[in-house]
Design a protein around this motif. Sequence first.
Motif, short mmCIF file in Angstrom:
data_model
loop_
_atom_site.label_atom_id
_atom_site.label_comp_id
_atom_site.label_asym_id
_atom_site.label_seq_id
_atom_site.Cartn_x
_atom_site.Cartn_y
_atom_site.Cartn_z
N ILE A 1 -4.36 -11.76 12.03
CA ILE A 1 -4.50 -10.34 12.35
C ILE A 1 -5.94 -9.90 12.12
O ILE A 1 -6.56 -10.26 11.10
N ASP A 2 -6.47 -9.14 13.06
CA ASP A 2 -7.79 -8.55 12.94
C ASP A 2 -7.65 -7.21 12.22
O ASP A 2 -7.36 -6.19 12.83
N GLY A 3 -7.82 -7.23 10.90
CA GLY A 3 -7.65 -6.00 10.14
C GLY A 3 -6.29 -5.99 9.47
O GLY A 3 -5.69 -7.04 9.26
N PRO A 4 -5.77 -4.81 9.14
CA PRO A 4 -6.35 -3.48 9.34
C PRO A 4 -7.49 -3.18 8.38
O PRO A 4 -7.77 -3.96 7.47
N GLY A 5 -8.16 -2.05 8.56
CA GLY A 5 -9.25 -1.65 7.70
C GLY A 5 -8.75 -1.14 6.36
O GLY A 5 -7.54 -1.10 6.08
N ALA A 6 -9.69 -0.74 5.51
CA ALA A 6 -9.35 -0.31 4.15
C ALA A 6 -8.38 0.86 4.15
O ALA A 6 -7.44 0.91 3.35
N ALA A 7 -8.58 1.83 5.05
CA ALA A 7 -7.70 3.00 5.09
C ALA A 7 -6.27 2.60 5.44
O ALA A 7 -5.30 3.09 4.85
N GLY A 8 -6.12 1.67 6.40
CA GLY A 8 -4.80 1.21 6.77
C GLY A 8 -4.14 0.39 5.67
O GLY A 8 -2.93 0.51 5.43
N LEU A 9 -4.93 -0.41 4.97
CA LEU A 9 -4.37 -1.23 3.90
C LEU A 9 -3.80 -0.37 2.78
O LEU A 9 -2.80 -0.73 2.14
N ALA A 10 -4.44 0.77 2.52
CA ALA A 10 -3.98 1.65 1.44
C ALA A 10 -2.62 2.28 1.74
O ALA A 10 -1.97 2.80 0.82
N LEU A 11 -2.18 2.22 2.99
CA LEU A 11 -0.94 2.89 3.39
C LEU A 11 0.24 1.94 3.56
O LEU A 11 1.34 2.39 3.89
N ILE A 12 0.02 0.65 3.35
CA ILE A 12 1.08 -0.31 3.63
C ILE A 12 1.46 -1.09 2.38
O ILE A 12 0.73 -1.11 1.39
N ASP A 13 2.62 -1.70 2.46
CA ASP A 13 3.07 -2.60 1.40
C ASP A 13 2.48 -3.99 1.71
O ASP A 13 2.88 -4.61 2.69
N PRO A 14 1.53 -4.46 0.92
CA PRO A 14 0.86 -5.72 1.26
C PRO A 14 1.79 -6.92 1.31
O PRO A 14 1.53 -7.89 2.01
N ALA A 15 2.90 -6.85 0.58
CA ALA A 15 3.83 -7.98 0.57
C ALA A 15 4.53 -8.16 1.91
O ALA A 15 5.06 -9.23 2.19
N HIS A 16 4.53 -7.11 2.75
CA HIS A 16 5.21 -7.19 4.04
C HIS A 16 4.22 -7.25 5.21
O HIS A 16 4.63 -7.08 6.36
#
Length: 301
Positions: A214-229
């Motif tokens: 996957i290309d990204g997501p950026g820092a703002a998108g990462l802060a909104l998701i559950d990294p385990a999924h």
Amino acid sequence: MTPAPHPARQGPPLAALLFRPGPGLAPEAHRVARALLEDAARNRGGRVSSAENGAWRLVAAAPALDMAHRALSAVLHGRDAALLTEAVALPPTAQAPATGLEALLGAVPLERLLERRPILGFGEGGAPYPVGERVLPSATAIDAALGARWAGAPWQAHAWGLVARRALAFLPESKGALHLDLPPEAMPADPPGTLLPVLPPRALARSPAGRFGIDGPGAAGLALIDPAHLRGEVLHLPFDPALVALPDGFWAALDPARVVLEGVAETAALSWGLARGIGRFAGPWPSRLLAARHRREAAAG
């Protein structure tokens, strides 16, 4: 057989692919070869005609010929048949310069439309070494090839996809893993060899089966998701100071071994990534380290 309609003469220079069967070629292989040529003409633009002794001739632009040649070579490998490429002379009135988007891109060698990003890893003793390469359509090169007439975002996105598909059809050589940026709809069901398709973040809305990055997501998108999924065998994350604010638990759940940290321009960003468990990097600083390694190896002979 009725030939497919001839492509418009505003396209890139035409050439011909001649399929010439030998006496020992099985009828089934002959039929498959003819079907592949007709499919290339129908879906990529071109004209198929029969020649003497059971031969078939596809006249088309370079991208269509490349794809047809690769498909036929795979089918005919070791069989009694020959593939020949010929130039096609156009009448003087048909030699107008290419003006369509596809024609302009098709007239440029593929390598000039691609951006290559070496990926740096570290071996025993912390020695830097190349672990692969990311290859993607170059927005700058595409913009230069198309000019102001095709400057709009929809045209640029369409051109990006065309170049990506062309790269997939004629895979660039790479040392180590080849991370190739593709639109989700062009992802092969079974990527060959060391190829890893790299998809845009929108692919996560409906994650495909098989191996992909996957290309990204950026820092703002990462802060909104559950990294385990967060799906993806490899995550190409652009370095951003905002990444520093993400908690340590985030990186543990994300699995930093999946990450290629992009845009690393100085040693501080590289050191920060190593401290988070990231082991692969791309950008100006990793490229300089790999270039220095190459010079040392060349000097050692």
